[in-house]
Structures are given as C-alpha cells and as structure tokens.
Motif scaffolding. Structure first.
Motif, PDB file in Angstrom:
ATOM      1  N   GLN A  60       0.808  -1.216   0.000  1.00 45.54           N
ATOM      2  CA  GLN A  60       0.000   0.000   0.000  1.00 45.54           C
ATOM      3  C   GLN A  60       0.842   1.267   0.000  1.00 45.54           C
ATOM      4  N   GLY A  61       2.164   1.115  -0.002  1.00 47.26           N
ATOM      5  CA  GLY A  61       3.040   2.264  -0.186  1.00 47.26           C
ATOM      6  C   GLY A  61       3.476   2.968   1.074  1.00 47.26           C
ATOM      7  N   THR A  62       3.399   2.316   2.233  1.00 51.57           N
ATOM      8  CA  THR A  62       3.716   2.992   3.488  1.00 51.57           C
ATOM      9  C   THR A  62       5.158   3.509   3.505  1.00 51.57           C
ATOM     10  N   VAL A  74      11.475   7.854  -5.165  1.00 53.07           N
ATOM     11  CA  VAL A  74      11.110   6.482  -4.825  1.00 53.07           C
ATOM     12  C   VAL A  74      10.288   5.852  -5.943  1.00 53.07           C
ATOM     13  N   THR A  75      10.685   4.641  -6.323  1.00 49.31           N
ATOM     14  CA  THR A  75       9.918   3.823  -7.256  1.00 49.31           C
ATOM     15  C   THR A  75       9.303   2.670  -6.490  1.00 49.31           C
ATOM     16  N   GLY A  76       7.988   2.570  -6.502  1.00 46.64           N
ATOM     17  CA  GLY A  76       7.289   1.465  -5.866  1.00 46.64           C
ATOM     18  C   GLY A  76       6.894   0.442  -6.915  1.00 46.64           C
ATOM     19  N   PRO A  81      -2.612  -6.018  -8.233  1.00 44.41           N
ATOM     20  CA  PRO A  81      -3.384  -4.829  -8.611  1.00 44.41           C
ATOM     21  C   PRO A  81      -4.097  -4.171  -7.436  1.00 44.41           C
ATOM     22  N   ALA A  82      -4.582  -4.970  -6.482  1.00 43.43           N
ATOM     23  CA  ALA A  82      -5.336  -4.394  -5.366  1.00 43.43           C
ATOM     24  C   ALA A  82      -4.443  -3.552  -4.474  1.00 43.43           C
ATOM     25  N   THR A  83      -3.302  -4.105  -4.075  1.00 44.06           N
ATOM     26  CA  THR A  83      -2.415  -3.334  -3.202  1.00 44.06           C
ATOM     27  C   THR A  83      -1.798  -2.153  -3.933  1.00 44.06           C
ATOM     28  N   LEU A  84      -1.496  -2.333  -5.212  1.00 46.25           N
ATOM     29  CA  LEU A  84      -0.954  -1.211  -5.969  1.00 46.25           C
ATOM     30  C   LEU A  84      -2.002  -0.113  -6.117  1.00 46.25           C
ATOM     31  N   GLY A  85      -3.263  -0.514  -6.250  1.00 45.76           N
ATOM     32  CA  GLY A  85      -4.332   0.475  -6.285  1.00 45.76           C
ATOM     33  C   GLY A  85      -4.429   1.258  -4.999  1.00 45.76           C
TER      34      GLY A  85
END
Length: 272
Positions: A60-62, A74-76, A81-85
């Motif tokens: 989730q990008g914390t 930062v590159t994530g 697809p769900a967590t990237l969303g």
C-alpha cells in the motif's frame, strides 16, 4: 507497529551510510514522527542527499511515501493490482511535491532488470515479500543487480530461527513442536503456506552477491501474539513506551534473535 519499527531502523541505516539525519528521513532524533506522537501524520524533510530508492513489493506504499516525504526519489513496484491500487490512492492524497517524487509500477521484483539498469538505485527495499516465494535466490539476485555500489539492501523476512515462539507463547504446544521439526516452512495467520529465512542463510547469500550483511534487527519481539486487529494504546505516552520497548529489544541480544521478523540490511561494496 511493524512499519513504524522498520522505519526507525531504516532511518538509522540511511544516516549511517549516507549521512542523512534521522529528521531528514521523516523521524527526528527522538524516533517519533513530527508532532511527537508515534504513528502520527506525515513529516516532510529535506535530506542532505536525495537518494534513489526502489521499494520492491511496496504494497500500500507505506515506506514508499515515508521516504518520498523525506525528499527521496522512490519507485514502488508491486505485482498485485489491489495493493498497488491502494498505493495509488494513498499517493493521490499527498501534496504535489511528494507525488512528483514517486512512480508506481506494476511488476515482480524478480524481473526488475526488465525496467532498470544495473546500479540504478542507492537503496532497495524488499519488505514482507520473500516469505511468499519458493526460495529467495532469484529475488535477491535481481535486487542486488540494480543496487548501486555503496548502496543499501533492506529485507524484512519471517525469522526462520524462531518459528516455535508464536505457537509456544500462545500455548499451542503441538504447533510449537511441529515448528521445531518443520524447517523454514510454516502456515501464516491467513492460512497460507509460507516460508521463513534464517539469518545465517541470508548472510551467506548476500555475501555471494557482493552485498555483505551490514546489520540486522528483530521486529515484533513482545507484540507478535497480539491479534492483527488489536487496537493500539489510545494514550500517546503508553504507545511511545511500547514502541521504544520494541525498538530496544529489536537491537539487543538475546531478544532480537526470537523476534517474529528479521530486518536484514546488506551494503554493496563500493566500486574500486
């Protein structure tokens, strides 16, 4: 809890390796976010050096957003697809300066050579990913390839040397005995068959990839048996004490050796 502890430990490593202060990485010297309350609102910093960071399996990008708020690029990268969303949604809530320092990509870290040249990143994170892979070698090799000379590789893994602790502390004696004999395979709280890593095995693998072990921490020493939905202490002082106790245990023997998770940091040797 996990994210906060890892952020503190990572800030310490960035300060030691690159000279970026803890405050510059979103955590002042006290270890608490701006405002003085653990797990509080975002902190925006201006680092002495702007680092290029890859967060492989960013979820989730914390940590992606923490580092971007601190001024890093930062590159994530995440295949789900769900967590990237969720990461995209969290990023959309940030200000334009933070959004401009982040790019989110769909993909598997084992294939990061498809997108990035060797030595593209000063810092590479891979947190909570290796336990879902059949074995760590291909992921570690791919991440080591894109790590610049002198760069840091940060791994968060299930502690294969302490798998009997969780069932044992919960009074599940059968499960504890099975954990002693089960090697590094275990079933997680979601009921998924997963895999743990032993510190000595990771250290050997990292050394073979020219990214020798620099330091390691334990994460979740005292709180591992708490339910996932257990509320944090409402009192800010009590929460700060809980985090400080976990942080201290995570850096001291023998406590860190029985933590649920290991935060392992390797450093690529500088170019000759």
């Amino acid at each position: 809890m996990r994210q906060e502890l890892v952020a503190r430990q990572l800030a310490e490593q960035l300060a030691g390796r690159f000279g970026t202060g803890r405050a510059a990485d979103g955590l002042p010297a006290s270890g608490l976010p701006a405002g003085g309350h653990p797990l509080g609102g975002p902190a925006h910093g201006h680092p002495d050096r702007q680092l290029r960071v890859l967060d492989a399996g960013c979820g989730q990008g914390t940590q992606t957003l923490r580092l971007a708020r601190a001024g890093h690029l930062v590159t994530g990268l995440d295949p789900d697809p769900a967590t990237l969303g969720a990461a995209h949604a969290a990023l959309a809530a940030e200000g334009p300066e933070v959004r401009g320092r982040v790019r989110l990509l769909a993909g598997d870290g084992r294939e990061c050579g498809r997108w990035f040249e060797p030595g593209s990143f000063d810092v590479v994170l891979c947190h909570g990913v290796l336990m879902y892979l059949p074995e760590p070698g291909p992921m570690l090799a791919a991440l080591a390839r894109v790590l610049a000379p002198g760069g840091l590789l940060s791994l968060l893994v299930r502690n294969g040397g302490a798998l009997a602790m969780r069932p044992g502390l919960a009074g599940d004696w059968r499960g504890a005995l099975q954990a002693f004999d089960g090697g590094v395979r275990y079933t997680n709280r979601l009921g998924l068959a997963t895999r743990a890593d032993r510190l000595e095995d990771l250290a050997e693998a990292l050394d073979s990839m020219d990214v020798p072990l620099r330091d390691w921490y334990g994460v979740r020493v005292f709180t591992d048996t708490a339910p996932d939905d257990a509320p944090l202490p409402a009192d800010g002082r009590q929460l700060a004490q809980l985090l400080d106790a976990e942080e201290r245990a995570g850096r001291e023997d023998p406590y860190r050796g029985v933590a649920a998770l290991l935060h392992v940091v390797g450093a690529r040797r500088p170019a000759v």
